[in-house]
Every structure is written in structure tokens, then in C-alpha cells.
Design a protein around this motif. Structure first.
Motif, PDB file in Angstrom:
ATOM      1  N   GLY A  52      -8.290  17.219 -11.329  1.00  0.00           N
ATOM      2  CA  GLY A  52      -8.764  15.975 -11.872  1.00  0.00           C
ATOM      3  C   GLY A  52      -8.492  14.691 -11.175  1.00  0.00           C
ATOM      4  N   ARG A  53      -8.256  13.589 -11.809  1.00  0.00           N
ATOM      5  CA  ARG A  53      -8.162  12.511 -11.176  1.00  0.00           C
ATOM      6  C   ARG A  53      -6.684  12.055 -10.773  1.00  0.00           C
ATOM      7  NH1 ARG A  53     -11.600   7.450 -13.278  1.00  0.00           N
ATOM      8  NH2 ARG A  53     -13.038   8.953 -12.320  1.00  0.00           N
ATOM      9  N   GLN A  54      -6.336  12.176  -9.616  1.00  0.00           N
ATOM     10  CA  GLN A  54      -4.692  12.249  -9.267  1.00  0.00           C
ATOM     11  C   GLN A  54      -4.681  11.272  -8.116  1.00  0.00           C
ATOM     12  OE1 GLN A  54      -3.954  15.981  -6.966  1.00  0.00           O
ATOM     13  NE2 GLN A  54      -5.909  16.727  -8.067  1.00  0.00           N
ATOM     14  N   ARG A  55      -3.266  11.053  -7.825  1.00  0.00           N
ATOM     15  CA  ARG A  55      -2.815  10.301  -6.578  1.00  0.00           C
ATOM     16  C   ARG A  55      -2.069  11.378  -5.421  1.00  0.00           C
ATOM     17  NH1 ARG A  55       1.915   8.325  -9.114  1.00  0.00           N
ATOM     18  NH2 ARG A  55       1.110   6.458  -9.572  1.00  0.00           N
ATOM     19  N   ILE A  56      -2.875  10.985  -4.495  1.00  0.00           N
ATOM     20  CA  ILE A  56      -2.500  11.714  -3.038  1.00  0.00           C
ATOM     21  C   ILE A  56      -1.746  10.777  -2.130  1.00  0.00           C
ATOM     22  CG2 ILE A  56      -3.195  13.322  -1.481  1.00  0.00           C
ATOM     23  CD1 ILE A  56      -5.540  14.260  -3.678  1.00  0.00           C
ATOM     24  N   ASN A  57      -0.603  11.198  -1.938  1.00  0.00           N
ATOM     25  CA  ASN A  57       0.205  10.393  -0.543  1.00  0.00           C
ATOM     26  C   ASN A  57       0.703  11.484   0.288  1.00  0.00           C
ATOM     27  OD1 ASN A  57      -0.109   7.861  -2.025  1.00  0.00           O
ATOM     28  ND2 ASN A  57       1.592   8.173  -3.286  1.00  0.00           N
ATOM     29  N   LEU A  58      -0.048  11.286   1.364  1.00  0.00           N
ATOM     30  CA  LEU A  58       0.300  12.206   2.427  1.00  0.00           C
ATOM     31  C   LEU A  58       1.263  11.677   3.589  1.00  0.00           C
ATOM     32  CD1 LEU A  58      -2.878  14.258   2.767  1.00  0.00           C
ATOM     33  CD2 LEU A  58      -0.862  15.015   1.383  1.00  0.00           C
ATOM     34  N   GLN A  61       1.362   7.805   4.410  1.00  0.00           N
ATOM     35  CA  GLN A  61       0.232   7.224   4.042  1.00  0.00           C
ATOM     36  C   GLN A  61      -0.729   6.416   4.920  1.00  0.00           C
ATOM     37  OE1 GLN A  61       0.283   5.388  -0.171  1.00  0.00           O
ATOM     38  NE2 GLN A  61       2.437   5.861  -0.237  1.00  0.00           N
ATOM     39  N   ARG A  62      -0.320   6.456   6.289  1.00  0.00           N
ATOM     40  CA  ARG A  62      -1.238   6.005   7.344  1.00  0.00           C
ATOM     41  C   ARG A  62      -2.776   6.437   7.249  1.00  0.00           C
ATOM     42  NH1 ARG A  62      -2.295   2.161   9.977  1.00  0.00           N
ATOM     43  NH2 ARG A  62      -0.225   1.687  10.874  1.00  0.00           N
ATOM     44  N   PHE A  63      -2.885   7.672   6.720  1.00  0.00           N
ATOM     45  CA  PHE A  63      -4.225   8.189   6.752  1.00  0.00           C
ATOM     46  C   PHE A  63      -4.734   8.583   5.198  1.00  0.00           C
ATOM     47  CE2 PHE A  63      -2.489   9.519  10.956  1.00  0.00           C
ATOM     48  CZ  PHE A  63      -3.120   8.841  11.757  1.00  0.00           C
ATOM     49  N   VAL A  64      -3.899   9.046   4.307  1.00  0.00           N
ATOM     50  CA  VAL A  64      -4.205   9.467   3.128  1.00  0.00           C
ATOM     51  C   VAL A  64      -3.434   8.783   2.159  1.00  0.00           C
ATOM     52  CG1 VAL A  64      -4.818  11.092   1.281  1.00  0.00           C
ATOM     53  CG2 VAL A  64      -5.850  11.300   3.704  1.00  0.00           C
ATOM     54  N   GLY A  65      -3.659   7.860   1.007  1.00  0.00           N
ATOM     55  CA  GLY A  65      -2.903   7.253   0.050  1.00  0.00           C
ATOM     56  C   GLY A  65      -3.275   6.633  -1.056  1.00  0.00           C
ATOM     57  N   SER A  66      -2.469   6.139  -1.656  1.00  0.00           N
ATOM     58  CA  SER A  66      -2.854   5.734  -2.995  1.00  0.00           C
ATOM     59  C   SER A  66      -3.256   4.015  -2.914  1.00  0.00           C
ATOM     60  CB  SER A  66      -2.003   5.852  -4.194  1.00  0.00           C
ATOM     61  OG  SER A  66      -0.640   5.554  -4.145  1.00  0.00           O
ATOM     62  N   VAL A  67      -2.665   3.561  -1.599  1.00  0.00           N
ATOM     63  CA  VAL A  67      -2.564   2.266  -1.471  1.00  0.00           C
ATOM     64  C   VAL A  67      -1.783   1.495  -2.743  1.00  0.00           C
ATOM     65  CG1 VAL A  67      -4.217   0.178  -0.766  1.00  0.00           C
ATOM     66  CG2 VAL A  67      -5.034   2.437  -0.877  1.00  0.00           C
ATOM     67  N   GLY A  68      -0.688   1.852  -2.941  1.00  0.00           N
ATOM     68  CA  GLY A  68       0.310   1.599  -4.060  1.00  0.00           C
ATOM     69  C   GLY A  68       0.663   0.014  -3.965  1.00  0.00           C
ATOM     70  N   TRP A  69       0.561  -0.489  -2.974  1.00  0.00           N
ATOM     71  CA  TRP A  69       0.953  -2.116  -2.868  1.00  0.00           C
ATOM     72  C   TRP A  69      -0.012  -3.071  -3.345  1.00  0.00           C
ATOM     73  CZ3 TRP A  69       0.602   1.162   1.175  1.00  0.00           C
ATOM     74  CH2 TRP A  69      -0.585   1.249   1.998  1.00  0.00           C
ATOM     75  N   ARG A  70      -1.472  -2.510  -3.774  1.00  0.00           N
ATOM     76  CA  ARG A  70      -2.327  -3.460  -4.531  1.00  0.00           C
ATOM     77  C   ARG A  70      -2.095  -3.142  -5.920  1.00  0.00           C
ATOM     78  NH1 ARG A  70      -4.161  -5.762  -0.294  1.00  0.00           N
ATOM     79  NH2 ARG A  70      -3.796  -7.395  -1.946  1.00  0.00           N
ATOM     80  N   GLN A  71      -2.764  -4.120  -6.492  1.00  0.00           N
ATOM     81  CA  GLN A  71      -2.653  -4.130  -8.025  1.00  0.00           C
ATOM     82  C   GLN A  71      -3.352  -2.892  -8.632  1.00  0.00           C
ATOM     83  OE1 GLN A  71      -0.801  -6.245 -10.055  1.00  0.00           O
ATOM     84  NE2 GLN A  71       0.250  -6.979  -8.129  1.00  0.00           N
ATOM     85  N   ASN A  72      -4.700  -2.606  -8.088  1.00  0.00           N
ATOM     86  CA  ASN A  72      -5.367  -1.683  -8.473  1.00  0.00           C
ATOM     87  C   ASN A  72      -5.173  -0.395  -7.283  1.00  0.00           C
ATOM     88  OD1 ASN A  72      -6.791  -2.764 -10.339  1.00  0.00           O
ATOM     89  ND2 ASN A  72      -8.178  -3.685  -9.053  1.00  0.00           N
ATOM     90  N   GLU A  73      -4.865   0.995  -7.957  1.00  0.00           N
ATOM     91  CA  GLU A  73      -4.474   2.086  -7.119  1.00  0.00           C
ATOM     92  C   GLU A  73      -5.515   2.814  -6.772  1.00  0.00           C
ATOM     93  OE1 GLU A  73      -0.702   4.955  -7.446  1.00  0.00           O
ATOM     94  OE2 GLU A  73      -1.810   4.645  -9.163  1.00  0.00           O
ATOM     95  N   GLN A  74      -5.526   3.272  -5.575  1.00  0.00           N
ATOM     96  CA  GLN A  74      -6.580   4.278  -5.101  1.00  0.00           C
ATOM     97  C   GLN A  74      -6.356   5.685  -5.548  1.00  0.00           C
ATOM     98  OE1 GLN A  74      -9.337   4.310  -1.474  1.00  0.00           O
ATOM     99  NE2 GLN A  74      -7.461   5.465  -0.822  1.00  0.00           N
ATOM    100  N   THR A  75      -7.320   6.314  -6.343  1.00  0.00           N
ATOM    101  CA  THR A  75      -7.083   7.771  -6.408  1.00  0.00           C
ATOM    102  C   THR A  75      -8.160   8.684  -6.243  1.00  0.00           C
ATOM    103  OG1 THR A  75      -7.709   7.482  -9.079  1.00  0.00           O
ATOM    104  CG2 THR A  75      -5.429   7.265  -8.511  1.00  0.00           C
TER     105      THR A  75
END
Length: 270
Positions: A52-58, A61-75
Motif C-alpha cells: 500500500g501507500r507507505q513511508r520508505i526511508n533507506l 535518506q540520501r537516495f530514498v526517503g520521505s522528505v520528512g523535513w517538508r510539510q508534505n511528506e513523500q510516500t
């Protein structure tokens, strides 16, 4: 599991999608979203399957991440398998068919709400007495015509660890290398290298650290690469950073990481 997120500021700035391009960009557009809706299966030993729709932080997070410092998260709309059936070994495999970007419900053109594609993230790590060694392969697709230049393949390795020398003295270190090339229908023809070296020490309440990070770009006869190549991955740029810190409670390389935060954002807003 599901999670909704809402950001509704007074957009008196350029959010990247509100048309106020005469103002400085702050990539936090108004948004109402369902950024996580997932099911996790743990019936198999040492295995977790998440759909499903999920958060992935590897890793960092240099290459794959949720960009959690933004107001809108990338999932990611994806299927992920995490397996740790061998002691000290972890295998993490993901197939993502859509990247839900930070641009939200008003996203369009080169800053879309979502990016379809066949994305594969493979991350394998092994813990040693001195740190964790990780190998990774990230294949990023982009079917949307406006961002097809983001398609890329990244292969690399990372080692990070800490070693206690005495009760109040600990060494910290990290090293990483990756190579990225164009992939699929990407019109750019490029190859770029990335590498990082960090070292530091915890001495009582103080943390000392230094690091060197290079985000390469195409050299030689190949055409210059796009500055926004990979939706869930940070594109490499011609930049070098060096930083050191000596302050209580400050994490090693915190200064450099803050300086690089803009580069780590997944779809770079600039």
C-alpha cells in the motif's frame, strides 16, 4: 494502517505550484492528503511484507526517503519485503509503482502530485563489530512525460559505525560511494559519481566531527545531466562540502547536514 495529512497555510509565498513565481520558493503547498494507507503481514518468520501507500526511508535518506523535513511528506504506493533470516543480515526490497510527491493536490507538469513508474529499491546490509556495511541498487522510472528526465539507475555502497575507545570517548565514522546513470526514456545521457567521508568523536558532552561530500556531475563529452533526475532519489550536483563542529549536544556533521538538506529533497523544487 492509514494516515491523513493536512497543510493549509496562507500561501503568501511561491509554493512551487501556486503561480507566484515572482517570490522566493518555499516548497510547502496547501494540501489535503492520505499519505499512508498500508497493510503489513508478519506471519512469516523474520519477514515483514508491507503493501500500500507507505513511508520508505533507506539509510540516511540520501537516495530514498520521505522528505520528512517538508510539510508534505513523500510516500510510495508500493510492495516492500524486509527479511532478516540470517543473523546480522537484512534484505530490503521494494517495488513502487507510484511516487506521491511533496507537491500535493495542486501538483502538475514538472511538479506533479504523483509519478507513475516501475521503481525498484534493493538495499542489503550486514552488521559487523565495527559498523554496518550496505550495498544498494535503486532503479527509478518515470512514465510521466514532464518528468521522464528523472529516470535513473544508482548503484553504491555505504559503511557507517562507531567504536568505543573508552567510557567517555567514542569514534564515529561513515563512508559512502555511488554511481548514477540515465535510465529508460530519459533524454539525458550522463554518468555521475557521489562520495562521502565523515569522521568524528564523542568526548564527554562534546562532539567533534568533519566530513567531505561530493555530488558529481557529468564530465567529458556527455551532455549535461538534468538537475532533477530522480523522483525518490536525490540527484547528484556539482558541489563539495566540508564542515566541522565543536559544540555540546550537536550531532556529528549536523552543520553539513543542514547545509545539504536542500540537496536531499526528493523532487528538488529549484
Amino acid at each position: 494502517m492509514s494516515r491523513a495529512g493536512t497543510v493549509a497555510p496562507l500561501e503568501k509565498y511561491f509554493s512551487g505550484v501556486n503561480g507566484k513565481a515572482d517570490r522566493p520558493i518555499i516548497a510547502d503547498p496547501e494540501n489535503i492528503e492520505l499519505n499512508r494507507a498500508q497493510v503489513q503481514i508478519t506471519a512469516l518468520p523474520k519477514t515483514a511484507i508491507t503493501l500500500g501507500r507507505q513511508r520508505i526511508n533507506l539509510d540516511d535518506q540520501r537516495f530514498v526517503g520521505s522528505v520528512g523535513w517538508r510539510q508534505n511528506e513523500q510516500t510510495f504506493d508500493s510492495a516492500r519485503i524486509e527479511w532478516s533470516g540470517v543473523e546480522n543480515l537484512k534484505v530490503d526490497l521494494t517495488y513502487a509503482w507510484n511516487v506521491r510527491t511533496i507537491w500535493g493536490i495542486d501538483g502538475r507538469d514538472g511538479r506533479p502530485q504523483g509519478i507513475d513508474g516501475d521503481n525498484v529499491f534493493a538495499n542489503i546490509s550486514y552488521k559487523t563489530p565495527f559498523g554496518t556495511l550496505t550495498g544498494f541498487a535503486y532503479v527509478v522510472d518515470a512514465e510521466n512525460a514532464a518528468v521522464v528526465r528523472n529516470a535513473s539507475k544508482t548503484f553504491g555502497a555505504r559503511f557507517v559505525g562507531a567504536y568505543p575507545v573508552a567510557k567517555a570517548f567514542k569514534l564515529n565514522y561513515a563512508a559512502s560511494y555511488a554511481s548514477q546513470t540515465d535510465s529508460g526514456r530519459n533524454p539525458n545521457d550522463y554518468q555521475a559519481d557521489y562520495y562521502l567521508v565523515e569522521g568524528g568523536a564523542d568526548i564527554g558532552a562534546f562532539k567533534l566531527g568533519a566530513g567531505y561530500e561530493v555530488l558529481g556531475r557529468t564530465m567529458g563529452s556527455r551532455r549535461p545531466a538534468s538537475r532533477r533526475r530522480s523522483p525518490p532519489c536525490t540527484s547528484f550536483r556539482g558541489q563539495r562540502t566540508f564542515s566541522w563542529s565543536r559544540r555540546p549536544t550537536a550531532s556529528v556533521m549536523s552543520t553539513a547536514r543542514r547545509a545539504m538538506a536542500g540537496n536531499r529533497q526528493a523532487l528538488s523544487p529549484t
